[in-house]
Every structure is written in structure tokens, then in C-alpha cells.
Design a protein around this motif. Structure first.
Motif: not given
Ligand code: NAX
Ligand code: ADP
Ligand code: K
Length: 504
Positions: A337-338, A303-312, A241-247
Motif C-alpha cells: 500500500v502506497l 521486509l522478509e518477515w512481513a506478509d504485507v507492507i504499507a509505506i507513506g 491473521f497476517g504480519k503487517a509491516l508499516l513504514v
């Protein structure tokens, strides 16, 4: 899915139905009037003897609908009067034909009618043909209808509401309900038009998708979207179900990170990792122990680990935030996602080079979703906030084109825009969502859907829908006054199973 049409689209579909499909205009008008009659009969048949209907008719085909309705109701035994507003000499051919027929029915048509003697007021002054502000005798008629008591029904569009934008042109009829013909007009769901329209009923009058002739409406909304959620494999594990990275979250802004992470989990993401300021570590782990934690120094490996990223959300505009954004853009090509300050940083003079890189990545196929509210949108496009509010679809599209991505232009009616093709206008949600942190929750929702493999447009559209729906559930618990962003996150998906079981 429900189409939302402009006046021009509606007129084209009318024309195609009449000229290409061969259904005569008077048939369409009769069906419109019959639909309005049914609507009123459902409410008033039981008290027919006490029901007195006054119809204000303009000189266009909207007025023609009103005349046909007057005839049908009179034939059915209702007390009906018509007040003509305008010069009958200038009326449309269909109107004139309706007027002649009406003479054979017991309908009062002199100008001595007093609105306060009637308990149903029907507005048939203008429909999609409104072309300028309502003034003079028309404004007086609107005013008279508005101060009258009784049930108020608008035919097609409340007179004075712009069918395309929902704006009030001069003044407008305040309806309890609007019965609209063929397709729902954009102005009936946009603000403030939606408040003037009251309950909107869409009547099938014989103008359907066959009339598009290859030109479908440019805008749509969802009434219900359960079927649009990502499939959930029953044998799936958290990786599925995905690895989501949130900055997210600078020092003192841990709340933004917690809200977005919570929303990503609630929407179904398998794993959520939050990169946030060192100072937030403890509060983040207390606020959302399910999330993995990383400091800004661990961004590259994450960033390597993630499938998807959101930042902001809550990152601020300091140097560290700029550095993080730079890394996210330069060291990764993963779906992104920005939001919030990530957008503000891109709008700054020294963010231009990074924006340029993103634009190139978008052209090369990177998934980019931008979620600006109108303030952020105005900075990105160097326009004023009123300009952005007034032309939200166009501005959203401009942003989508600039980044070759999807723009979620947020307002009370959020619009999801692609570079080309149709717009999605969201109708879920309420004023309770105008509360700090609500946008952070949306970022998490979209991230959670992307993590589960949804494509950009579906994640944005369904994310906005679910977010608004959660806002509605939160308002049921706390009222629109009492909703806080955390309540929206907690109400995500809450009625999903329930709706499914009702459907079954
Ligand atoms: N076949 C058809 O054409 C159908 C039309 N229908 C009805 O027809 C309506 C559209 O009819 P029309 O295109 O004739 O347009 P409308 O009846 O909405 O109004 C147009 C007329 O109002 C005048 N007008 C516009 N703004 C004004 C203002 N601010 N002050 C004073 N006058 C103003 C125009 O000059 C024109 O005479 C729809 O909304 C719907 O109610 C329905 O009967 C369904 C079928
Ligand atoms: N009156 C309203 N009706 C429906 N949704 C609303 C309303 N006001 C705000 N929202 C929604 O709430 C969210 C607010 O986002 P944003 O302005 O980014 O908030 P924040 O920056 O505080 O997190 C958007 O998704 C917006 O569409
Ligand atoms: K009307």
C-alpha cells in the motif's frame, strides 16, 4: 450492493426494457407515478384535506411523470395543480398522451398558481434528460420552487443536478426527498447533488438487471458490507491473521505511524510492525505498545518477515524516506500500500525510475494499492486539483493503469478504481473525517485487511467503507466538528457485531 448509473446507462436500460423486454413506456411511466404517489400518500394521507400539491412539469418524460402523478393524486381526492414550464408543442409523445388524459381529472392547470399557496411542491422539470444549464423560465421556476415553503419532492433527479456528476448546472431544485426510478443515479450520491437530493428513495418501476443485456452499470456502492470482511478462523493464531509491516513516521511525525498501526490492529491484523525514525521509538511504544518497533536499519529483515507492507504516512520527503521507499520497491514483491509522501516521492522527478519499477512489478502481478487524496493524485498525474476533482473516476483509473494496481482516489466521496471494470464509490463518512491523520487511519485499515488475505480490490473497497463507517460512529460520539483521526481508529468495527446480531 447498489448500482449507481449515469444518464446514458439509464436511458439504455429504459430502451432495453421497452424494446427488448417488451414492457411499454407508458407502463413504466405509470409505475413511476404510482411510486411517487405512494411516497406522498404515506406522508400526507392522514392530512389529505389540508394537503395541496403543486407540480412543476417540464416538457420531457420527467414532466410526463409529473402529469401522471397529478392525475393519480387528483383521482385519490387530493387538491392538485400543475404548472407547465416550456412549450407543450415541443413535448414528448408520452407527455402529450398524459396531458390528454389529465384533462378528464380535476387538476388546475392554468398558470395562475402561486407556489406559496401549496404545501407540497413536486419538481418534474427535468430528470436524466437535462443537457445544459438551467436558465430563463426554467431557472425562474426552480427559484420559485426553492423559495416556496412546504415539503419538496423531486422526481427522479432534482432539476438542475447533473445525473452523472452531481454538479449544479446553472441552478438546482433543493429537495427534501427525491424518488428516483429504476436505479440510483450517480449524481444523487455525489457532491453537491446529494445535498440537493435530500433523502433518496429508489423505486422499482420495472427496469431491473434484466435490462442490462450484458452491459452492467460501471459504478456501484455499498449500503452495508459486513459480509465482505475476511473470514476469521476461530482456531487462528496471530500468524494466521497476517504480519503487517508499516513504514511510517519521520522524526516528529510519530502520530501518523501510531494511527495507521492502531487501525491495522483494529481491523484484525495479527501482528503490526512499525519501521519509523529512531527518535519516535519511545513515543510509538507508549502510543501503541501492541506494535513491534523497528528502525530504518532493520527494514530489509522486516521486509522478509512481513506478509504485507504499507509505506507513506508521515515519512516526509527527506533522503531517509527515499531510501526506505527504494528498498520496499526493490527488495520485496509483497503486497504493497502506497500512501501520502510515498506517493509524493514517486511523483518527483527523481522518483520516476522507481515508479517505472513499480509499474513493471504491477504488470508481473505484485499487489499495489495507491491511496492518494486529490492533491497527491494531481502531482502523480501532472494535472490540476480541479481537473482531478472533476474527473475523479477517470483520474483514478489512469493511476490504476499506470501501476497495474488499485487506486483509491480520496475525496469526500472516495472512488476505488481498477484498471478495468466497475468503480466503487463510497458513501459512508462525513465532514468530521476531513481532519489531519484520517488518511493514515485508512492506510492502516487497508493494510489490516490485506494482512488477513483479502485481495487488493476487496481490501480497498471494504477498507474505504469501514473507514467511513467508523467516521460516522465517531461523529455520533463527538459530532462532525469534534472528530479526530484517533477517534476514527477507535471506532473501527464498533458496530460490526451489533449489525450482525440485528441481521440474525
Ligand atoms: N420509459 C421512459 O422513458 C421512462 C422515463 N422516465 C422519466 O423520464 C425522464 C427522462 O425523460 P426525457 O429523456 O424526456 O428527459 P427529461 O424529461 O429529463 O428532460 C428532457 C427535456 O428537457 C429539455 N432540456 C434539457 N435540459 C434543458 C435545459 N437546461 N433547459 C431547458 N430544456 C432542457 C430537453 O431538450 C428535453 O426536451 C426520467 O428522468 C424519468 O423521470 C420514467 O417515467 C420511467 C420510464
Ligand atoms: N467530507 C468528507 N466526507 C467523507 N469522507 C471524508 C471527507 N473529507 C475527508 N474524508 C476522508 O478522510 C480521509 C482524508 O485523507 P487524507 O486527505 O489523506 O488525510 P491525512 O493526509 O490528513 O491523513 C480520506 O479517506 C477521505 O475520503
Ligand atoms: K426532476
Amino acid at each position: 450492493m447498489r448500482y449507481l448509473v449515469t444518464a446514458q446507462e439509464m436511458k439504455q436500460y429504459d430502451k432495453n426494457t421497452i424494446e427488448y423486454l417488451g414492457i411499454p413506456g407508458p407502463v413504466l411511466m405509470e409505475r413511476a407515478a404510482l411510486a411517487a404517489e405512494d411516497f406522498l400518500k404515506e406522508r400526507f394521507d392522514a392530512v389529505k384535506e389540508r394537503t395541496k400539491v403543486l407540480i412543476f412539469a417540464g416538457m420531457g418524460n420527467n414532466g410526463g411523470d409529473g402529469l401522471a402523478l397529478a392525475r393519480l393524486l387528483a383521482a385519490d381526492g387530493y387538491t392538485v395543480a400543475v404548472r407547465l414550464v416550456g412549450d407543450p408543442e415541443k413535448a414528448t409523445e408520452q407527455w402529450k398522451s398524459q396531458w390528454q388524459t389529465l384533462q378528464h381529472f380535476p387538476v388546475k392547470t392554468d398558470s395562475n398558481t402561486q407556489a406559496d399557496e401549496y404545501n407540497v411542491i413536486v419538481d418534474a422539470l427535468f430528470g436524466v434528460g437535462l443537457s445544459r444549464p438551467v436558465e430563463g423560465i426554467y431557472a425562474e421556476a426552480v427559484e420559485e420552487m426553492n423559495v416556496a415553503e412546504g415539503f419538496k419532492l423531486a422526481l427522479d433527479v432534482p432539476s438542475g443536478i447533473c445525473s452523472d456528476t452531481g454538479r449544479v448546472l446553472g441552478c438546482a431544485f433543493l429537495a427534501d426527498a427525491t424518488i428516483t426510478f429504476g436505479f440510483c443515479k450517480r449524481g444523487l450520491v455525489m457532491y453537491p447533488g446529494t445535498d440537493y437530493a435530500g433523502q433518496v428513495h429508489i423505486a422499482n418501476v420495472g427496469i431491473g438487471p434484466e435490462s442490462f443485456l450484458g452491459q452492467s452499470p460501471e459504478m456501484y456502492t455499498y449500503d452495508s458490507c459486513e459480509q465482505h470482511l475476511p473470514d476469521r478462523t476461530s482456531s487462528g493464531n496471530k500468524g494466521t491473521f497476517g504480519k503487517a509491516l508499516l513504514v511510517a513516521g519521520s522524526n516528529g511525525m510519530a502520530g501518523a505511524a501510531i494511527l495507521a498501526a492502531r487501525a491495522a490492529y483494529r481491523t484484525g491484523a495479527g501482528m503490526v510492525k512499525v519501521i519509523t525514525a529512531e527518535e519516535n521509538r519511545q513515543i510509538l511504544q507508549q502510543g501503541i505498545p501492541e506494535a513491534l518497533y523497528g528502525s530504518c536499519r532493520q527494514l530489509s529483515e522486516s521486509l522478509e518477515w512481513a506478509d504485507v507492507i504499507a509505506i507513506g504516512p508521515g515519512i516526509g520527503r527527506e533522503e531517509q524516506a527515499r531510501e526506505c521507499l527504494k528498498k520496499v520497491v526493490e527488495k520485496s514483491r509483497k503486497p504493497l500500500v502506497l500512501d501520502a509522501d510515498a506517493l509524493n516521492l514517486l511523483a518527483e522527478e527523481n522518483g520516476k525510475a522507481l515508479a517505472e519499477k513499480l509499474h513493471t512489478q504491477g504488470a508481473e502481478g505484485r499487489v499495489i494499492i495507491l491511496t492518494p487524496h486529490v492533491g497527491e493524485l494531481s502531482r502523480l498525474l501532472a494535472k490540476t486539483i480541479p481537473e482531478c476533482k472533476k474527473e475523479l473516476p477517470e483520474c483514478g483509473r489512469e493511476l490504476a493503469e499506470r501501476f497495474h494496481g488499485v487506486a483509491v482516489a480520496k475525496d469526500a466521496r472516495t472512488i476505488v478504481c481498477k484498471e478495468q471494470g466497475e468503480f466503487y464509490l463510497n458513501t459512508t463518512g462525513n465532514s468530521g473525517m476531513a481532519t489531519a491523520g484520517s488518511g493514515d487511519v485508512l492506510t492502516g485499515v487497508i493494510l489490516g485487511l490485506l494482512a488477513q488475505g483479502m485481495n487488493a480490490i476487496d481490501a480497498a473497497v471494504n477498507g474505504v467503507y469501514l473507514h467511513g463507517r467508523a467516521g460516522e460512529l465517531a461523529a455520533k460520539l463527538h459530532t462532525e466538528y469534534g472528530v479526530m483521526a484517533g477517534d476514527i481508529a477507535d471506532c473501527l468495527m464498533k458496530d460490526y457485531d451489533e449489525k450482525e446480531s440485528v441481521k440474525k
